[in-house]
Design a protein around this motif. Sequence first.
Motif, PDB file in Angstrom:
ATOM      1  N   HIS A  90       0.138  -3.664   1.988  1.00 15.52           N
ATOM      2  CA  HIS A  90       1.362  -3.407   1.229  1.00 15.52           C
ATOM      3  C   HIS A  90       2.397  -4.479   1.539  1.00 15.52           C
ATOM      4  O   HIS A  90       2.334  -5.155   2.569  1.00 15.52           O
ATOM      5  CB  HIS A  90       1.931  -2.025   1.591  1.00 15.52           C
ATOM      6  N   SER A  96       2.158   6.194   5.660  1.00 17.73           N
ATOM      7  CA  SER A  96       1.102   7.133   6.013  1.00 17.73           C
ATOM      8  C   SER A  96      -0.249   6.491   5.725  1.00 17.73           C
ATOM      9  O   SER A  96      -0.362   5.651   4.827  1.00 17.73           O
ATOM     10  CB  SER A  96       1.263   8.416   5.193  1.00 17.73           C
ATOM     11  N   VAL A 107      -6.897   5.541   2.882  1.00 21.95           N
ATOM     12  CA  VAL A 107      -5.860   5.757   1.874  1.00 21.95           C
ATOM     13  C   VAL A 107      -4.526   5.469   2.548  1.00 21.95           C
ATOM     14  O   VAL A 107      -4.245   5.991   3.629  1.00 21.95           O
ATOM     15  CB  VAL A 107      -5.883   7.200   1.336  1.00 21.95           C
ATOM     16  N   THR A 108      -3.714   4.610   1.908  1.00 18.54           N
ATOM     17  CA  THR A 108      -2.415   4.245   2.477  1.00 18.54           C
ATOM     18  C   THR A 108      -1.297   4.556   1.491  1.00 18.54           C
ATOM     19  O   THR A 108      -1.484   4.471   0.277  1.00 18.54           O
ATOM     20  CB  THR A 108      -2.347   2.739   2.818  1.00 18.54           C
ATOM     21  N   THR A 109      -0.132   4.921   2.034  1.00 16.63           N
ATOM     22  CA  THR A 109       1.089   5.034   1.241  1.00 16.63           C
ATOM     23  C   THR A 109       2.129   4.156   1.902  1.00 16.63           C
ATOM     24  O   THR A 109       2.064   3.898   3.100  1.00 16.63           O
ATOM     25  CB  THR A 109       1.600   6.479   1.160  1.00 16.63           C
ATOM     26  N   SER A 110       3.089   3.700   1.100  1.00 16.00           N
ATOM     27  CA  SER A 110       4.034   2.721   1.622  1.00 16.00           C
ATOM     28  C   SER A 110       5.417   2.909   1.017  1.00 16.00           C
ATOM     29  O   SER A 110       5.573   3.556  -0.021  1.00 16.00           O
ATOM     30  CB  SER A 110       3.513   1.310   1.302  1.00 16.00           C
ATOM     31  N   CYS A 113       6.209   2.238  -2.647  1.00 17.04           N
ATOM     32  CA  CYS A 113       5.918   3.304  -3.625  1.00 17.04           C
ATOM     33  C   CYS A 113       4.504   3.242  -4.185  1.00 17.04           C
ATOM     34  O   CYS A 113       4.234   3.775  -5.262  1.00 17.04           O
ATOM     35  CB  CYS A 113       6.942   3.289  -4.763  1.00 17.04           C
ATOM     36  N   ILE A 115       0.277   3.967  -3.604  1.00 14.83           N
ATOM     37  CA  ILE A 115      -0.775   4.668  -2.872  1.00 14.83           C
ATOM     38  C   ILE A 115      -2.059   3.907  -3.172  1.00 14.83           C
ATOM     39  O   ILE A 115      -2.446   3.787  -4.334  1.00 14.83           O
ATOM     40  CB  ILE A 115      -0.915   6.133  -3.323  1.00 14.83           C
ATOM     41  N   CYS A 116      -2.695   3.364  -2.120  1.00  9.70           N
ATOM     42  CA  CYS A 116      -3.870   2.519  -2.321  1.00  9.70           C
ATOM     43  C   CYS A 116      -5.072   3.070  -1.567  1.00  9.70           C
ATOM     44  O   CYS A 116      -4.926   3.711  -0.528  1.00  9.70           O
ATOM     45  CB  CYS A 116      -3.592   1.092  -1.845  1.00  9.70           C
ATOM     46  N   THR A 127      -5.423   1.620  -6.945  1.00  8.66           N
ATOM     47  CA  THR A 127      -4.055   2.054  -6.675  1.00  8.66           C
ATOM     48  C   THR A 127      -3.789   3.286  -7.522  1.00  8.66           C
ATOM     49  O   THR A 127      -3.962   3.234  -8.752  1.00  8.66           O
ATOM     50  CB  THR A 127      -3.044   0.945  -7.000  1.00  8.66           C
TER      51      THR A 127
END
Length: 132
Positions: A90, A96, A107-110, A113, A115-116, A127
């Motif tokens: 990101h 998270s 799975v990543t959130t940043s 904004c 989610i990948c 994404t």
Amino acid sequence: ITAGGDGTIRFWSTNATAELLLEHVIKESVETGLGAVAACAKNRVLVVSDNKGFVIVFDINGLVRSSHKALPPMSFMLTGPIEVARFSAHQAPITSLQYVNTRRLIVTTSQDCAICVWTLMGERMGTLGEEA
């Protein structure tokens, strides 16, 4: 397992004393610190994010196996985790991350904004919310 703002992953015993077993410094993350941390249910893979948007994947199978010896925690040396992948996930800090053991995906959130979904080697699978 904890990840700190000083760029250090700390491995703790799970007995009543919660003794520190091993510290592993991630040199590239000392200035910005570490954020989220996730491990697979079988203690083979550890995934950590830093506050620059990078994801670092470690093999911890040998580390966990060596800690199961029938000895008091500090009476033997643990080997550190083995870095197997590092990738820029990101453009902003990761808020998270989750390791999906059954699919071997991350799975990543940043704060950007997004989610990948990623492979363990850093290949982006998609994404969420992105048009097909």
